[in-house]
Design a protein around this motif. Sequence first.
Motif, mmCIF file in Angstrom:
data_model
loop_
_atom_site.group_PDB
_atom_site.id
_atom_site.type_symbol
_atom_site.label_atom_id
_atom_site.label_comp_id
_atom_site.label_asym_id
_atom_site.label_seq_id
_atom_site.Cartn_x
_atom_site.Cartn_y
_atom_site.Cartn_z
ATOM 1 N N THR A 32 -6.094 -27.847 27.078
ATOM 2 C CA THR A 32 -6.898 -26.629 27.099
ATOM 3 C C THR A 32 -6.016 -25.400 27.243
ATOM 4 O O THR A 32 -6.244 -24.367 26.598
ATOM 5 C CB THR A 32 -7.918 -26.690 28.248
ATOM 6 N N LYS A 33 -5.002 -25.490 28.072
ATOM 7 C CA LYS A 33 -4.083 -24.373 28.273
ATOM 8 C C LYS A 33 -3.323 -24.042 27.001
ATOM 9 O O LYS A 33 -3.051 -22.877 26.703
ATOM 10 C CB LYS A 33 -3.116 -24.701 29.410
ATOM 11 N N GLU A 34 -2.992 -25.074 26.213
ATOM 12 C CA GLU A 34 -2.296 -24.868 24.944
ATOM 13 C C GLU A 34 -3.256 -24.548 23.801
ATOM 14 O O GLU A 34 -2.842 -24.469 22.650
ATOM 15 C CB GLU A 34 -1.474 -26.114 24.606
ATOM 16 N N ARG A 35 -4.548 -24.380 24.099
ATOM 17 C CA ARG A 35 -5.582 -24.031 23.136
ATOM 18 C C ARG A 35 -5.837 -25.127 22.114
ATOM 19 O O ARG A 35 -6.457 -24.866 21.080
ATOM 20 C CB ARG A 35 -5.246 -22.715 22.415
ATOM 21 N N LEU A 36 -5.366 -26.343 22.386
ATOM 22 C CA LEU A 36 -5.645 -27.466 21.499
ATOM 23 C C LEU A 36 -7.028 -28.059 21.783
ATOM 24 O O LEU A 36 -7.610 -28.711 20.912
ATOM 25 C CB LEU A 36 -4.572 -28.543 21.651
ATOM 26 N N PHE A 37 -7.544 -27.834 22.984
ATOM 27 C CA PHE A 37 -8.903 -28.208 23.363
ATOM 28 C C PHE A 37 -9.698 -26.936 23.622
ATOM 29 O O PHE A 37 -9.207 -26.006 24.262
ATOM 30 C CB PHE A 37 -8.903 -29.077 24.622
ATOM 31 N N SER A 38 -10.930 -26.904 23.085
ATOM 32 C CA SER A 38 -11.828 -25.787 23.335
ATOM 33 C C SER A 38 -13.009 -26.294 24.145
ATOM 34 O O SER A 38 -13.784 -27.132 23.674
ATOM 35 C CB SER A 38 -12.320 -25.184 22.015
ATOM 36 N N PRO A 39 -13.184 -25.853 25.384
ATOM 37 C CA PRO A 39 -14.284 -26.340 26.216
ATOM 38 C C PRO A 39 -15.637 -25.810 25.743
ATOM 39 O O PRO A 39 -15.758 -24.671 25.302
ATOM 40 C CB PRO A 39 -13.938 -25.803 27.612
ATOM 41 N N VAL A 40 -16.641 -26.671 25.809
ATOM 42 C CA VAL A 40 -18.008 -26.326 25.424
ATOM 43 C C VAL A 40 -18.912 -26.717 26.589
ATOM 44 O O VAL A 40 -18.902 -27.871 27.024
ATOM 45 C CB VAL A 40 -18.450 -27.053 24.136
ATOM 46 N N HIS A 41 -19.695 -25.771 27.078
ATOM 47 C CA HIS A 41 -20.536 -25.998 28.248
ATOM 48 C C HIS A 41 -21.957 -26.375 27.808
ATOM 49 O O HIS A 41 -22.556 -25.716 26.955
ATOM 50 C CB HIS A 41 -20.576 -24.749 29.137
ATOM 51 N N PHE A 42 -22.474 -27.444 28.389
ATOM 52 C CA PHE A 42 -23.836 -27.895 28.173
ATOM 53 C C PHE A 42 -24.537 -28.022 29.521
ATOM 54 O O PHE A 42 -23.889 -28.046 30.573
ATOM 55 C CB PHE A 42 -23.865 -29.247 27.443
ATOM 56 N N HIS A 43 -25.871 -28.130 29.426
ATOM 57 C CA HIS A 43 -26.627 -28.342 30.659
ATOM 58 C C HIS A 43 -26.278 -29.689 31.291
ATOM 59 O O HIS A 43 -26.333 -29.847 32.508
ATOM 60 C CB HIS A 43 -28.137 -28.279 30.377
ATOM 61 N N SER A 44 -25.934 -30.624 30.447
ATOM 62 C CA SER A 44 -25.621 -31.971 30.946
ATOM 63 C C SER A 44 -24.174 -32.097 31.414
ATOM 64 O O SER A 44 -23.800 -33.137 31.957
ATOM 65 C CB SER A 44 -25.899 -33.005 29.847
ATOM 66 N N GLY A 45 -23.349 -31.089 31.174
ATOM 67 C CA GLY A 45 -21.961 -31.167 31.607
ATOM 68 C C GLY A 45 -21.027 -30.444 30.663
ATOM 69 O O GLY A 45 -21.443 -29.597 29.862
ATOM 70 N N LEU A 46 -19.773 -30.801 30.744
ATOM 71 C CA LEU A 46 -18.715 -30.155 29.967
ATOM 72 C C LEU A 46 -18.202 -31.108 28.899
ATOM 73 O O LEU A 46 -18.064 -32.313 29.128
ATOM 74 C CB LEU A 46 -17.569 -29.737 30.898
ATOM 75 N N ALA A 47 -17.920 -30.547 27.706
ATOM 76 C CA ALA A 47 -17.348 -31.323 26.609
ATOM 77 C C ALA A 47 -16.242 -30.491 25.972
ATOM 78 O O ALA A 47 -16.085 -29.296 26.265
ATOM 79 C CB ALA A 47 -18.417 -31.696 25.586
ATOM 80 N N TRP A 48 -15.475 -31.133 25.093
ATOM 81 C CA TRP A 48 -14.345 -30.447 24.468
ATOM 82 C C TRP A 48 -14.357 -30.689 22.961
ATOM 83 O O TRP A 48 -14.743 -31.760 22.481
ATOM 84 C CB TRP A 48 -13.020 -30.945 25.049
ATOM 85 N N ARG A 49 -13.942 -29.662 22.233
ATOM 86 C CA ARG A 49 -13.771 -29.735 20.777
ATOM 87 C C ARG A 49 -12.296 -29.467 20.482
ATOM 88 O O ARG A 49 -11.707 -28.523 21.031
ATOM 89 C CB ARG A 49 -14.637 -28.697 20.078
ATOM 90 N N ILE A 50 -11.694 -30.295 19.626
ATOM 91 C CA ILE A 50 -10.276 -30.096 19.333
ATOM 92 C C ILE A 50 -10.109 -28.921 18.385
ATOM 93 O O ILE A 50 -10.994 -28.619 17.571
ATOM 94 C CB ILE A 50 -9.633 -31.375 18.731
ATOM 95 N N ARG A 51 -8.993 -28.248 18.496
ATOM 96 C CA ARG A 51 -8.659 -27.112 17.664
ATOM 97 C C ARG A 51 -7.399 -27.458 16.871
ATOM 98 O O ARG A 51 -6.444 -27.980 17.431
ATOM 99 C CB ARG A 51 -8.420 -25.861 18.521
ATOM 100 N N PRO A 52 -7.375 -27.202 15.568
ATOM 101 C CA PRO A 52 -6.168 -27.503 14.774
ATOM 102 C C PRO A 52 -4.940 -26.815 15.351
ATOM 103 O O PRO A 52 -5.031 -25.712 15.912
ATOM 104 C CB PRO A 52 -6.526 -26.966 13.384
ATOM 105 N N GLU A 53 -3.808 -27.459 15.201
ATOM 106 C CA GLU A 53 -2.569 -26.912 15.761
ATOM 107 C C GLU A 53 -2.229 -25.546 15.171
ATOM 108 O O GLU A 53 -1.707 -24.667 15.874
ATOM 109 C CB GLU A 53 -1.413 -27.894 15.534
ATOM 110 N N ALA A 54 -2.510 -25.366 13.891
ATOM 111 C CA ALA A 54 -2.224 -24.076 13.265
ATOM 112 C C ALA A 54 -3.069 -22.963 13.878
ATOM 113 O O ALA A 54 -2.603 -21.822 14.045
ATOM 114 C CB ALA A 54 -2.475 -24.154 11.759
#
Length: 370
Positions: free
Chosen positions: A55-77
């Motif tokens: 997440t710190k390297e911006r390769l993971f993008s956090p997504v907040h839901f009512h049921s909890g937290l999830a992550w979406r990957i971000r391309p290296e470029a």
Amino acid sequence: MDDETSILKDQLYAACEDACGEDPDRLFSQDDLMGLGVVAPKDVKKLLQIIQLLTKERLFSPVHFHSGLAWRIRPEAEAAKYKLLATEDQILAYEIIDSAGPEGAWQQDIKKRLNIQDNALRKALKELETKRLVRQFTNVENASKKMWIKFSLQPSARATGGPWYTDQYLDEAFIDALQSVVLGIVKEKGSYKSTGERHARGVSPVLPKKGVIKGGLSEAAIKSKKRSADAISKDDALVSTSKIRKAVRLPLPAGYTGYPTVQEIAASIDQLQVAKGQPLEASHVQELIDILVWENRIEEVKMGDRVGYRAVRISKHNPEDTQLDSEDFWDPQTNGLTTVPCGKCPVFELCEEGGPVWAGGCEYFNQWLS
């Protein structure tokens, strides 16, 4: 960060890429990441450490839901673009715009989330725009809003109105033209042409104006103007055989399964190239069809597991009564008064109660009623 954690970080990111496949927007919960088998089972502490690094390297993008937290990957470029940003305001503003995707982010919403002054926000956005990371666009729902989107993305159809809008204005002429094209395709593929001699109704002769003659008309004058019913029928036959019927479209038989579907109509429009510069998808064509169905100009036809369309109000009873000049195949509006002999009677001007010609003794009525 030790070597083991660095290796696990790279392995987890690679495993997420493989798991996404053709769905780059897939979301991963904590259980999903643990299920990839990169981190030892039940070692939640190590997993959270790796997630934090990604997440710190911006390769993971956090997504907040009512049921909890999830992550979406971000391309290296895309993640590398964050390294071009100098201030925290730029990083956070770009992250908000990046997360908004093709819908874009409203400038006032960015300000509220960052809790910064207008001058600082404008400066951050100006820097992002200079580096060609973001750009401004106009939302058709509210043209006064200042919307921002990633430079590499195109605004969604919801934001721009899709192909129906030109310069943020509804292009009614373009919509009407495409509706006519769709209707023409449905008529062409949903009916067939039939040609032959046209049995046209007789043309009423030009009648003399009723003259006022003192003492009434003589029998010779009446006989000179009056024709027999057989004579009128022969004249009508000559008129009908002298005209050739134009090509007329007739309905297809029951059970026909070749009516055009949405996909086929969209393909025909693409071949005609009537929407140059506007990418029309099947969903856009469906919107045009829905309008035509609502206007009762075309109708759905169930063909097994498919749905086709045909033009409505095609004459289904007597093809000879099909109105040739009607674009939408309207059934001819007829009633008894349009076929009564009085409409083409050559001595209509002489007909009156008690006179030499009257309805009670009319021979034309006898033939019409027989």
